[in-house]
Every structure is written in C-alpha cells, then in structure tokens.
Design a protein around this motif. Structure first.
Motif, PDB file in Angstrom:
ATOM      1  N   GLY A  28       0.817  -1.216   0.000  1.00 17.24           N
ATOM      2  CA  GLY A  28       0.000   0.000   0.000  1.00 17.24           C
ATOM      3  C   GLY A  28       0.847   1.260   0.000  1.00 17.24           C
ATOM      4  N   ARG A  29       1.890   1.268   0.812  1.00 14.26           N
ATOM      5  CA  ARG A  29       2.775   2.429   0.850  1.00 14.26           C
ATOM      6  C   ARG A  29       3.534   2.564  -0.467  1.00 14.26           C
ATOM      7  NH1 ARG A  29       3.164   0.851   6.582  1.00 14.26           N
ATOM      8  NH2 ARG A  29       4.994  -0.423   6.153  1.00 14.26           N
ATOM      9  N   LEU A  30       3.932   1.437  -1.060  1.00 11.05           N
ATOM     10  CA  LEU A  30       4.610   1.498  -2.358  1.00 11.05           C
ATOM     11  C   LEU A  30       3.685   2.048  -3.440  1.00 11.05           C
ATOM     12  CD1 LEU A  30       6.770  -1.744  -2.443  1.00 11.05           C
ATOM     13  CD2 LEU A  30       7.532   0.621  -2.184  1.00 11.05           C
ATOM     14  N   ARG A  31       2.410   1.700  -3.378  1.00 14.67           N
ATOM     15  CA  ARG A  31       1.449   2.253  -4.348  1.00 14.67           C
ATOM     16  C   ARG A  31       1.345   3.769  -4.200  1.00 14.67           C
ATOM     17  NH1 ARG A  31      -1.454  -2.245  -2.542  1.00 14.67           N
ATOM     18  NH2 ARG A  31      -1.348  -3.947  -4.031  1.00 14.67           N
ATOM     19  N   LEU A  32       1.346   4.240  -2.964  1.00 15.24           N
ATOM     20  CA  LEU A  32       1.295   5.691  -2.728  1.00 15.24           C
ATOM     21  C   LEU A  32       2.544   6.367  -3.288  1.00 15.24           C
ATOM     22  CD1 LEU A  32      -0.100   5.745   0.915  1.00 15.24           C
ATOM     23  CD2 LEU A  32      -1.271   6.560  -1.143  1.00 15.24           C
ATOM     24  N   ILE A  33       3.709   5.787  -3.027  1.00 10.65           N
ATOM     25  CA  ILE A  33       4.953   6.356  -3.544  1.00 10.65           C
ATOM     26  C   ILE A  33       4.926   6.366  -5.068  1.00 10.65           C
ATOM     27  CG2 ILE A  33       7.446   5.986  -3.754  1.00 10.65           C
ATOM     28  CD1 ILE A  33       7.333   4.928  -0.820  1.00 10.65           C
ATOM     29  N   SER A  34       4.467   5.273  -5.654  1.00 15.03           N
ATOM     30  CA  SER A  34       4.377   5.190  -7.108  1.00 15.03           C
ATOM     31  C   SER A  34       3.450   6.264  -7.664  1.00 15.03           C
ATOM     32  CB  SER A  34       3.897   3.796  -7.506  1.00 15.03           C
ATOM     33  OG  SER A  34       3.856   3.669  -8.899  1.00 15.03           O
ATOM     34  N   ALA A  35       2.312   6.477  -7.008  1.00 14.54           N
ATOM     35  CA  ALA A  35       1.371   7.513  -7.446  1.00 14.54           C
ATOM     36  C   ALA A  35       2.009   8.895  -7.352  1.00 14.54           C
ATOM     37  CB  ALA A  35       0.093   7.455  -6.614  1.00 14.54           C
ATOM     38  N   LEU A  36       2.774   9.134  -6.297  1.00 18.80           N
ATOM     39  CA  LEU A  36       3.452  10.424  -6.155  1.00 18.80           C
ATOM     40  C   LEU A  36       4.559  10.584  -7.188  1.00 18.80           C
ATOM     41  CD1 LEU A  36       3.583  10.662  -2.264  1.00 18.80           C
ATOM     42  CD2 LEU A  36       2.257  12.119  -3.825  1.00 18.80           C
ATOM     43  N   LEU A  37       5.232   9.501  -7.534  1.00 17.36           N
ATOM     44  CA  LEU A  37       6.242   9.565  -8.595  1.00 17.36           C
ATOM     45  C   LEU A  37       5.592   9.957  -9.920  1.00 17.36           C
ATOM     46  CD1 LEU A  37       8.374   6.402  -7.790  1.00 17.36           C
ATOM     47  CD2 LEU A  37       9.172   8.767  -7.743  1.00 17.36           C
ATOM     48  N   GLU A  38       4.413   9.424 -10.156  1.00 19.16           N
ATOM     49  CA  GLU A  38       3.695   9.671 -11.409  1.00 19.16           C
ATOM     50  C   GLU A  38       3.009  11.034 -11.416  1.00 19.16           C
ATOM     51  OE1 GLU A  38       2.379   8.747 -15.208  1.00 19.16           O
ATOM     52  OE2 GLU A  38       3.687   7.524 -13.971  1.00 19.16           O
ATOM     53  N   GLY A  39       2.332  11.366 -10.308  1.00 16.63           N
ATOM     54  CA  GLY A  39       1.476  12.553 -10.304  1.00 16.63           C
ATOM     55  C   GLY A  39       2.039  13.779  -9.635  1.00 16.63           C
ATOM     56  N   GLY A  40       3.203  13.670  -9.002  1.00 13.44           N
ATOM     57  CA  GLY A  40       3.743  14.814  -8.274  1.00 13.44           C
ATOM     58  C   GLY A  40       2.983  15.033  -6.986  1.00 13.44           C
ATOM     59  N   GLU A  41       2.734  16.278  -6.648  1.00 13.78           N
ATOM     60  CA  GLU A  41       2.033  16.618  -5.409  1.00 13.78           C
ATOM     61  C   GLU A  41       0.548  16.275  -5.547  1.00 13.78           C
ATOM     62  OE1 GLU A  41       2.926  20.272  -2.726  1.00 13.78           O
ATOM     63  OE2 GLU A  41       1.338  20.842  -4.117  1.00 13.78           O
ATOM     64  N   MET A  42       0.021  15.558  -4.535  1.00 11.11           N
ATOM     65  CA  MET A  42      -1.381  15.122  -4.591  1.00 11.11           C
ATOM     66  C   MET A  42      -2.002  15.185  -3.198  1.00 11.11           C
ATOM     67  SD  MET A  42      -0.874  11.737  -7.002  1.00 11.11           S
ATOM     68  CE  MET A  42      -2.608  11.450  -7.332  1.00 11.11           C
ATOM     69  N   CYS A  43      -3.320  15.377  -3.171  1.00  6.59           N
ATOM     70  CA  CYS A  43      -4.049  15.356  -1.897  1.00  6.59           C
ATOM     71  C   CYS A  43      -4.405  13.908  -1.547  1.00  6.59           C
ATOM     72  CB  CYS A  43      -5.308  16.219  -1.966  1.00  6.59           C
ATOM     73  SG  CYS A  43      -6.560  15.600  -3.093  1.00  6.59           S
ATOM     74  N   VAL A  44      -4.798  13.676  -0.310  1.00  6.58           N
ATOM     75  CA  VAL A  44      -5.120  12.335   0.164  1.00  6.58           C
ATOM     76  C   VAL A  44      -6.245  11.717  -0.662  1.00  6.58           C
ATOM     77  CG1 VAL A  44      -5.947  10.968   2.115  1.00  6.58           C
ATOM     78  CG2 VAL A  44      -4.363  12.840   2.513  1.00  6.58           C
ATOM     79  N   CYS A  45      -7.261  12.485  -0.986  1.00 12.44           N
ATOM     80  CA  CYS A  45      -8.389  11.921  -1.734  1.00 12.44           C
ATOM     81  C   CYS A  45      -7.950  11.444  -3.112  1.00 12.44           C
ATOM     82  CB  CYS A  45      -9.552  12.905  -1.821  1.00 12.44           C
ATOM     83  SG  CYS A  45      -9.130  14.511  -2.504  1.00 12.44           S
ATOM     84  N   ASP A  46      -7.083  12.192  -3.785  1.00 14.63           N
ATOM     85  CA  ASP A  46      -6.588  11.768  -5.093  1.00 14.63           C
ATOM     86  C   ASP A  46      -5.656  10.569  -4.975  1.00 14.63           C
ATOM     87  OD1 ASP A  46      -8.047  13.738  -6.370  1.00 14.63           O
ATOM     88  OD2 ASP A  46      -6.366  15.143  -6.498  1.00 14.63           O
ATOM     89  N   LEU A  47      -4.832  10.549  -3.943  1.00 14.60           N
ATOM     90  CA  LEU A  47      -3.943   9.401  -3.722  1.00 14.60           C
ATOM     91  C   LEU A  47      -4.739   8.136  -3.430  1.00 14.60           C
ATOM     92  CD1 LEU A  47      -1.124  11.130  -1.699  1.00 14.60           C
ATOM     93  CD2 LEU A  47      -0.806   9.851  -3.826  1.00 14.60           C
ATOM     94  N   ALA A  48      -5.771   8.268  -2.608  1.00 14.20           N
ATOM     95  CA  ALA A  48      -6.618   7.114  -2.289  1.00 14.20           C
ATOM     96  C   ALA A  48      -7.276   6.575  -3.559  1.00 14.20           C
ATOM     97  CB  ALA A  48      -7.671   7.496  -1.249  1.00 14.20           C
ATOM     98  N   ALA A  49      -7.809   7.478  -4.380  1.00 17.69           N
ATOM     99  CA  ALA A  49      -8.461   7.055  -5.627  1.00 17.69           C
ATOM    100  C   ALA A  49      -7.457   6.412  -6.581  1.00 17.69           C
ATOM    101  CB  ALA A  49      -9.131   8.253  -6.294  1.00 17.69           C
TER     102      ALA A  49
END
Length: 110
Positions: A28-49
């Motif tokens: 789960g934490r790796l998915r969050l890191i991956s999303a941040l690598l892809e999307g840059g700065e993101m809010c919790v709701c966008d990261l969760a989605a």
C-alpha cells in the motif's frame, strides 16, 4: 579481480536501514509512492483514488511515510498535499525496480 573493500555499516546504520526497508515493504505504501512519482504533489483523496485505498488507509500510510521523511506535506486551508521528500526516494524505487527486472542470466554468481 579483487573485491572492493567496503566498511561494514555500524549497528545503528543497520537498524536504520532495516527500518527504511520495512517501511517500504508494504504494498500500500509502495502504491502511494508510485502515485506520487507519477502525479507529483497530490491530496489524500486523489492518492486514495489512484491507489484503490480508502482515504483512512491512505492517510495512515502517509502519516508513517511523513514521520520517516519519505514524503512531505503542504497545507492549503483544510487540504493537505503530499509529495516525495527528495530524489533519494525516487532513486531507491528505481534501483529496486531495476534489480527485480534483471534476468537470471544477468545476475552475478551466488
């Protein structure tokens, strides 16, 4: 060929390494890191989605990542925006992906 001599890390360093690798061992934490690598700065709701997690699970994981300086937070009113803390996180992620992508024939002798 002579092996390069490298000093063994201190016990404190070994413990810190184990903690960082343990923190990054959670899918789960790796998915969050991956999303941040892809999307840059993101809010919790966008990261969760983006990761398919509940907002509660994403928020909890981000709290752990923030406590260990893997991510940073910027607040704008009631919103919190997360980003990777520094380029070292990207390097760890990229090196791990490269490592697991090696073919058996490309690995050194065991």
């Amino acid at each position: 060929m002579a092996a390069i001599q490298r000093a063994l890390p201190s016990e404190e360093c070994v413990q810190n390494l184990a903690h960082v690798f343990g923190l990054l061992a959670d899918p789960g934490r790796l998915r969050l890191i991956s999303a941040l690598l892809e999307g840059g700065e993101m809010c919790v709701c966008d990261l969760a989605a983006a990761t398919g997690q509940s907002m509660s699970a994403a928020s909890h994981a981000l709290r752990l990542l923030r406590a260990d300086r893997v991510v940073k937070v910027r607040r704008a009113g009631r919103m919190a925006y997360y980003r990777l803390a520094d380029s070292h996180v990207r390097m760890l992620f990229d090196l791990a992906i490269t490592h697991i992508g090696h073919e058996d024939g490309e690995r050194g002798d065991d």
